[in-house]
Scaffold this motif. Structure first.
Motif, PDB file in Angstrom:
ATOM      1  N   ASN A 174      -9.838  -1.312  -2.880  1.00 54.16           N
ATOM      2  CA  ASN A 174      -9.519  -0.870  -4.257  1.00 54.16           C
ATOM      3  C   ASN A 174      -7.984  -1.182  -4.374  1.00 54.16           C
ATOM      4  O   ASN A 174      -7.664  -1.301  -5.706  1.00 54.16           O
ATOM      5  CB  ASN A 174      -9.656   0.684  -4.244  1.00 54.16           C
ATOM      6  CG  ASN A 174     -11.020   1.034  -4.302  1.00 54.16           C
ATOM      7  OD1 ASN A 174     -11.653   0.546  -5.285  1.00 54.16           O
ATOM      8  ND2 ASN A 174     -11.461   2.268  -3.803  1.00 54.16           N
ATOM      9  N   ASN A 175      -7.168  -1.112  -3.391  1.00 56.10           N
ATOM     10  CA  ASN A 175      -5.734  -1.580  -3.578  1.00 56.10           C
ATOM     11  C   ASN A 175      -5.176  -2.984  -3.460  1.00 56.10           C
ATOM     12  O   ASN A 175      -4.296  -3.348  -3.645  1.00 56.10           O
ATOM     13  CB  ASN A 175      -5.037  -0.718  -3.009  1.00 56.10           C
ATOM     14  CG  ASN A 175      -4.935   0.846  -3.258  1.00 56.10           C
ATOM     15  OD1 ASN A 175      -3.998   1.085  -4.181  1.00 56.10           O
ATOM     16  ND2 ASN A 175      -5.819   1.698  -3.029  1.00 56.10           N
ATOM     17  N   ASP A 208       2.654   0.453  -9.027  1.00 54.13           N
ATOM     18  CA  ASP A 208       2.410   1.592  -9.847  1.00 54.13           C
ATOM     19  C   ASP A 208       1.717   1.188 -11.418  1.00 54.13           C
ATOM     20  O   ASP A 208       1.066   1.869 -11.970  1.00 54.13           O
ATOM     21  CB  ASP A 208       3.353   2.772  -9.863  1.00 54.13           C
ATOM     22  CG  ASP A 208       3.422   3.480  -8.416  1.00 54.13           C
ATOM     23  OD1 ASP A 208       2.586   3.722  -7.955  1.00 54.13           O
ATOM     24  OD2 ASP A 208       4.757   3.403  -8.162  1.00 54.13           O
ATOM     25  N   ARG A 223       0.622  -1.810 -12.189  1.00 61.81           N
ATOM     26  CA  ARG A 223      -0.589  -2.414 -12.103  1.00 61.81           C
ATOM     27  C   ARG A 223      -1.755  -1.405 -12.131  1.00 61.81           C
ATOM     28  O   ARG A 223      -2.738  -1.645 -13.029  1.00 61.81           O
ATOM     29  CB  ARG A 223      -0.783  -3.278 -10.941  1.00 61.81           C
ATOM     30  CG  ARG A 223       0.063  -4.404 -10.729  1.00 61.81           C
ATOM     31  CD  ARG A 223       0.219  -5.080  -9.283  1.00 61.81           C
ATOM     32  NE  ARG A 223      -1.115  -5.313  -8.929  1.00 61.81           N
ATOM     33  CZ  ARG A 223      -1.600  -5.450  -7.716  1.00 61.81           C
ATOM     34  NH1 ARG A 223      -0.538  -5.400  -6.533  1.00 61.81           N
ATOM     35  NH2 ARG A 223      -2.901  -5.731  -7.375  1.00 61.81           N
ATOM     36  N   LYS A 224      -1.684  -0.133 -11.622  1.00 61.65           N
ATOM     37  CA  LYS A 224      -2.545   0.758 -11.445  1.00 61.65           C
ATOM     38  C   LYS A 224      -2.774   1.266 -12.814  1.00 61.65           C
ATOM     39  O   LYS A 224      -3.898   1.492 -13.156  1.00 61.65           O
ATOM     40  CB  LYS A 224      -2.266   1.653 -10.222  1.00 61.65           C
ATOM     41  CG  LYS A 224      -3.411   2.921 -10.285  1.00 61.65           C
ATOM     42  CD  LYS A 224      -3.223   3.666  -9.130  1.00 61.65           C
ATOM     43  CE  LYS A 224      -4.527   4.681  -8.847  1.00 61.65           C
ATOM     44  NZ  LYS A 224      -4.482   5.616  -7.565  1.00 61.65           N
ATOM     45  N   TYR A 249       1.000  -1.258  -0.001  1.00 63.03           N
ATOM     46  CA  TYR A 249       0.012  -0.073  -0.131  1.00 63.03           C
ATOM     47  C   TYR A 249       0.768   1.162   0.093  1.00 63.03           C
ATOM     48  O   TYR A 249       2.018   1.085   0.506  1.00 63.03           O
ATOM     49  CB  TYR A 249      -0.857   0.061   1.362  1.00 63.03           C
ATOM     50  CG  TYR A 249      -1.895  -1.090   1.270  1.00 63.03           C
ATOM     51  CD1 TYR A 249      -2.881  -1.353   0.449  1.00 63.03           C
ATOM     52  CD2 TYR A 249      -1.469  -2.017   2.361  1.00 63.03           C
ATOM     53  CE1 TYR A 249      -3.858  -2.347   0.738  1.00 63.03           C
ATOM     54  CE2 TYR A 249      -2.361  -2.963   2.556  1.00 63.03           C
ATOM     55  CZ  TYR A 249      -3.473  -3.333   1.746  1.00 63.03           C
ATOM     56  OH  TYR A 249      -4.394  -4.364   1.944  1.00 63.03           O
ATOM     57  N   SER A 265      -4.369  -1.150 -15.272  1.00 64.59           N
ATOM     58  CA  SER A 265      -5.650  -1.548 -14.808  1.00 64.59           C
ATOM     59  C   SER A 265      -6.467  -0.550 -15.332  1.00 64.59           C
ATOM     60  O   SER A 265      -7.617  -0.588 -16.159  1.00 64.59           O
ATOM     61  CB  SER A 265      -6.007  -1.684 -13.589  1.00 64.59           C
ATOM     62  OG  SER A 265      -7.043  -1.729 -12.719  1.00 64.59           O
ATOM     63  N   LEU A 266      -6.408   0.933 -15.052  1.00 62.09           N
ATOM     64  CA  LEU A 266      -7.211   1.873 -15.441  1.00 62.09           C
ATOM     65  C   LEU A 266      -7.078   2.141 -16.807  1.00 62.09           C
ATOM     66  O   LEU A 266      -8.273   2.286 -17.676  1.00 62.09           O
ATOM     67  CB  LEU A 266      -6.509   3.241 -14.850  1.00 62.09           C
ATOM     68  CG  LEU A 266      -6.640   3.373 -13.359  1.00 62.09           C
ATOM     69  CD1 LEU A 266      -6.013   4.566 -12.694  1.00 62.09           C
ATOM     70  CD2 LEU A 266      -8.379   3.294 -12.962  1.00 62.09           C
ATOM     71  N   TYR A 273      -7.995  -5.257 -10.152  1.00 63.63           N
ATOM     72  CA  TYR A 273      -6.621  -5.528  -9.648  1.00 63.63           C
ATOM     73  C   TYR A 273      -6.294  -6.818  -9.670  1.00 63.63           C
ATOM     74  O   TYR A 273      -4.877  -7.539 -10.071  1.00 63.63           O
ATOM     75  CB  TYR A 273      -6.492  -4.982  -8.306  1.00 63.63           C
ATOM     76  CG  TYR A 273      -6.256  -3.586  -8.448  1.00 63.63           C
ATOM     77  CD1 TYR A 273      -4.866  -2.594  -8.742  1.00 63.63           C
ATOM     78  CD2 TYR A 273      -7.184  -2.403  -8.495  1.00 63.63           C
ATOM     79  CE1 TYR A 273      -4.584  -1.450  -8.964  1.00 63.63           C
ATOM     80  CE2 TYR A 273      -7.110  -1.123  -8.168  1.00 63.63           C
ATOM     81  CZ  TYR A 273      -5.788  -0.524  -8.831  1.00 63.63           C
ATOM     82  OH  TYR A 273      -5.563   0.684  -8.778  1.00 63.63           O
TER      83      TYR A 273
END
Length: 302
Positions: free
Chosen positions: A206-207, A279, A281-282, A109, A285-286, A213
């Motif tokens: 969310n994480n 980072d 992955r985010k 996180y 994903s988006l 995710y």
């Protein structure tokens, strides 16, 4: 963007690079940070990518590597952390570690101060006990000292809430009802505490638990149309393992591409840094959500 010593001071990306760069030099109100940065600029270099996803990933990778002074995001993934459900009733029920623990460990996180605040607020609703598919807990101004039995019950609940999507949702549902009841009874400080706990657990969700995710752990083949044809990406855990451009894409090309990507992914897996990949992955994903919603690319999960 570079200074007089050819050092990189800022890295950014844009679909309209000319307009983005020009915005730094036009008249108008700017932050003190931007004013200082522009004052030190002596040169601008750029790299053109085929797709927006590649631009974002390249931006992130270069920031991590070069750590420009005027970039804030992506630089300090070494400071990301994990939550661990404790086993010793003499210690805190939830502990923060810089590295992943062998069991009951969640993360990584970002936002340590935010999560620290969440852990402190959770202490006011312990113990959390299981009741069928729901949970029983209340709010106490002063944290309750749990005995060994209560600590164990609380531990089981925390493992479910942090590691299971349905349990997380059920807990938040109960907390939201308690927030509404507190507000109706004019206990606004208590309502605020429940609101903040809900916000913190939604961040955890969310994480760590959110389905898009989790899907990043699977392999996904993405095909995006570019000027020169179709560009294929083989992505695992937010990392582009393989990419290739085809002028005329055939089914046989896709089969061979997937086989090559799968083989490379096995080699790459042993070198993956979980904190560093968060980072990416985010970003991926988006971006995949955006591509899917626009229908501008095909996505195939393996």
């Amino acid at each position: 963007m570079k200074d007089k010593n050819d050092g990189v001071v800022y890295i950014g990306k844009s679909k309209n690079l000319k307009a983005r760069v020009k915005s730094y030099f036009t008249k108008g109100e700017k932050s003190e940070k931007i004013i200082r940065m522009v004052h030190n600029l002596k040169d601008v270099d750029w790299i053109i990518t085929d797709t927006h996803m590649e631009a974002q990933i390249l931006e992130c990778a270069l920031i991590k590597k070069l750590k420009p002074i005027y970039n804030v995001q992506f630089k300090n993934h070494q400071n990301y952390f994990y939550l661990n459900v404790g086993t010793d009733s003499r210690k805190k029920p939830l502990l923060i570690y810089s590295e992943k623990q062998p069991f009951d460990s969640y993360g990584p996180y970002r936002g340590r101060s935010f999560v620290n605040q969440l852990l402190k607020q959770l202490e006011n609703i312990y113990p959390i006990t299981k009741a069928s598919d729901s949970y029983i807990f209340g709010y106490s101004v002063f944290p309750i000292k749990m005995n060994d039995t209560e600590f164990l019950e609380n531990r089981v609940s925390l493992i479910e809430i942090l590691g299971n999507e349905k349990a997380n949702s059920n807990f938040i549902s109960v907390a939201r009802q308690k927030m509404i009841e507190a507000s109706k009874n004019h206990r606004f400080e208590t309502a605020k505490e429940f609101r903040d706990i809900i916000s913190g657990l939604e961040y955890i969700y969310n994480n760590n638990l959110k389905s898009n995710y989790r899907a990043m752990k699977k392999a996904v083949v993405v095909g995006e149309e570019i000027d020169r044809g179709i560009k294929l990406f083989y992505i695992v855990s937010g990392l582009i393992i393989l990419k290739r451009t085809y002028e005329d894409l055939t089914d046989e090309d896709i089969i061979k591409f997937k086989a090559e990507g799968k083989a490379l992914a096995k080699i790459r897996a042993s070198f993956t840094d979980e904190k560093r990949s968060l980072d990416f992955r985010k970003i991926v994903s988006l971006e995949l959500q955006d591509l899917a919603s626009k229908g501008t690319a095909f996505l195939e999960y393996e």
